[in-house]
Scaffold this motif. Structure first.
Motif, PDB file in Angstrom:
ATOM      1  N   LEU A  22      13.979  -1.202   1.544  1.00  0.00           N
ATOM      2  CA  LEU A  22      14.862  -0.129   1.087  1.00  0.00           C
ATOM      3  C   LEU A  22      15.270  -0.367  -0.356  1.00  0.00           C
ATOM      4  CD1 LEU A  22      16.628   2.367   2.018  1.00  0.00           C
ATOM      5  CD2 LEU A  22      18.452   0.694   2.416  1.00  0.00           C
ATOM      6  N   GLY A  23      15.263   0.714  -1.141  1.00  0.00           N
ATOM      7  CA  GLY A  23      15.762   0.651  -2.509  1.00  0.00           C
ATOM      8  C   GLY A  23      17.099   1.358  -2.630  1.00  0.00           C
ATOM      9  N   THR A  24      18.052   0.722  -3.284  1.00  0.00           N
ATOM     10  CA  THR A  24      19.368   1.322  -3.500  1.00  0.00           C
ATOM     11  C   THR A  24      19.724   1.255  -4.990  1.00  0.00           C
ATOM     12  OG1 THR A  24      20.550  -0.770  -3.136  1.00  0.00           O
ATOM     13  CG2 THR A  24      20.164   0.634  -1.209  1.00  0.00           C
ATOM     14  N   ILE A  25      20.530   2.218  -5.424  1.00  0.00           N
ATOM     15  CA  ILE A  25      21.107   2.208  -6.766  1.00  0.00           C
ATOM     16  C   ILE A  25      22.607   2.407  -6.607  1.00  0.00           C
ATOM     17  CG2 ILE A  25      21.256   3.416  -8.976  1.00  0.00           C
ATOM     18  CD1 ILE A  25      18.320   4.101  -8.729  1.00  0.00           C
ATOM     19  N   TYR A  43      12.493   4.349   0.340  1.00  0.00           N
ATOM     20  CA  TYR A  43      12.099   3.286   1.260  1.00  0.00           C
ATOM     21  C   TYR A  43      10.594   3.332   1.501  1.00  0.00           C
ATOM     22  CZ  TYR A  43      11.768   6.704   5.127  1.00  0.00           C
ATOM     23  OH  TYR A  43      11.421   7.759   5.930  1.00  0.00           O
ATOM     24  N   ILE A  44      10.043   2.200   1.938  1.00  0.00           N
ATOM     25  CA  ILE A  44       8.658   2.115   2.406  1.00  0.00           C
ATOM     26  C   ILE A  44       8.660   1.356   3.722  1.00  0.00           C
ATOM     27  CG2 ILE A  44       6.303   1.347   1.945  1.00  0.00           C
ATOM     28  CD1 ILE A  44       6.934   1.367  -1.025  1.00  0.00           C
ATOM     29  N   ILE A  54       9.545  -0.926  -5.170  1.00  0.00           N
ATOM     30  CA  ILE A  54       9.719  -1.369  -3.785  1.00  0.00           C
ATOM     31  C   ILE A  54       8.452  -2.054  -3.283  1.00  0.00           C
ATOM     32  CG2 ILE A  54      10.081  -0.586  -1.407  1.00  0.00           C
ATOM     33  CD1 ILE A  54      11.872   1.630  -2.539  1.00  0.00           C
ATOM     34  N   ASN A  55       7.297  -1.449  -3.571  1.00  0.00           N
ATOM     35  CA  ASN A  55       6.042  -2.050  -3.092  1.00  0.00           C
ATOM     36  C   ASN A  55       5.775  -3.393  -3.764  1.00  0.00           C
ATOM     37  OD1 ASN A  55       3.659  -1.798  -1.407  1.00  0.00           O
ATOM     38  ND2 ASN A  55       2.516  -1.576  -3.309  1.00  0.00           N
ATOM     39  N   ALA A  56       6.083  -3.511  -5.058  1.00  0.00           N
ATOM     40  CA  ALA A  56       5.896  -4.791  -5.746  1.00  0.00           C
ATOM     41  C   ALA A  56       6.766  -5.874  -5.122  1.00  0.00           C
ATOM     42  CB  ALA A  56       6.210  -4.634  -7.238  1.00  0.00           C
TER      43      ALA A  56
END
Length: 331
Positions: A192-195, A202-203, A234-236
């Motif tokens: 999950l990505g948050t700011i 998300y992935i 996110i994938n990295a």
């Protein structure tokens, strides 16, 4: 009462029977799938019915000794009910077996995979990718692996915003794409990505079994007005986590109409259907965004393009092909 996830016959089959090396095999466990089994064969066949058609996902997930028997029993089962059978996302080993059984088999696209053992985002070929990732991180993006149970409401909001950006008639795809939640969520991984603490992308990654075991970059969503590079960042992050665990392969899943090559076609294939696939690659972006999907996958310099196939019981049929999209909830 349903079988516990660890003992589920479909999960056991896709884990155990890797004859076809299908990197998308975990999608067999999607909610809404039907399962066929035969008392004299070990394994399962996964499918969905749409109208007068049966759309099979992959080949039989079966032991080598049972593969032919299970396929024969399933074909009889479908024909006895006056239905038409079409199989999609067959791997090369499946395609050869289906062609030998009298099906018309054509390449429909490819799936893509990156070997992680020596993977690094160095060099000029990854410069644009690194810049996008840096831009997302400068916007305040933070990435972490999470448990889906704790984030369902936030994921639903991202899904809603993402789908809304596709237009009023957009529908969430099913069947040949993954899902989040349900009986088998514990087997997937979610990043999950948050700011500023707010979820923005998300992935979900699904397990891949067989000789190229690893994870498949599966369901991915982002808010439409988010910073460029969210998915790449996110994938990295996930790649670095997988590499630290010794994971050998990251798969990017199936994209129709991509990786087409006449050398992949089998004897007895339909030249007209082959022409249609090339036409849809060139002009079919309204049907499926294959070019943009492939562009994202090629950013990661995949090491493998794995041809995937469609099989028709009888002649190649445009109606049967359309029912694949019906099974996917595309229309």
């Amino acid at each position: 009462m349903s079988a516990p996830a660890a003992d589920h016959p479909v999960l056991s089959a896709v884990r155990t029977h890797s004859l076809a090396e299908n990197p998308s095999s975990f999608l067999a466990l999607n909610a809404g799938n039907d399962v066929f089994a035969a008392p004299d064969a070990e394994g399962v066949i996964v499918y969905r019915r749409t109208g007068r058609h049966v759309v099979q996902f992959g080949g039989p997930f079966a032991s080598p000794d049972s593969y032919g028997t299970l396929l024969e029993r399933f074909v009889e089962h479908v024909r006895d009910r006056g239905l038409r059978l079409v199989g999609v996302q067959l791997q090369r080993a499946d395609a050869e077996r289906y062609a030998a059984a009298g099906f018309t088999v054509n390449q429909i696209g490819a799936s893509w995979a990156v070997g992680l053992a020596d993977f690094a985002l160095r060099g000029t070929r990854f410069m644009q990718l690194r810049n996008k990732i840096s831009r997302a991180l400068r916007s305040g993006l933070q990435v972490k692996e999470v448990t889906a149970d704790d984030w369902y409401e936030a994921l639903a909001r991202i899904d809603g915003a993402w789908l809304g950006s596709k237009g009023e008639h957009a529908r969430p795809l099913e069947f040949l794409v993954g899902e989040v939640g349900g009986q088998f969520q514990a087997h997937r991984r979610l990043f999950l990505g948050t700011i500023d603490g707010s979820p923005v992308a998300y992935i979900s990654y699904s397990p891949v079994y067989g000789s190229r075991a690893g994870w498949m970059h599966d369901l991915s969503r982002r808010v439409p007005d988010g910073s460029p590079g969210l998915m790449e960042a996110i994938n990295a992050h996930a790649i670095e986590q997988f590499r630290s665990e010794g994971v050998q392969w990251l798969h990017f899943g199936f994209t129709p109409f991509t990786g087409l090559d006449s050398r992949h076609e089998l004897p007895g294939h339909s030249p007209s259907f082959q022409w249609l696939m090339h036409c849809l690659w060139a002009q079919g972006e309204q049907l499926y965004p294959a070019r943009s999907q492939l562009a994202y996958k090629q950013k990661w310099a995949p090491d493998l393009a794995i041809p995937e196939y469609i099989a028709f019981d009888g002649q190649a049929s445009l109606a049967s092909f359309a029912h694949v999209f019906r099974a996917c909830n595309a229309f």
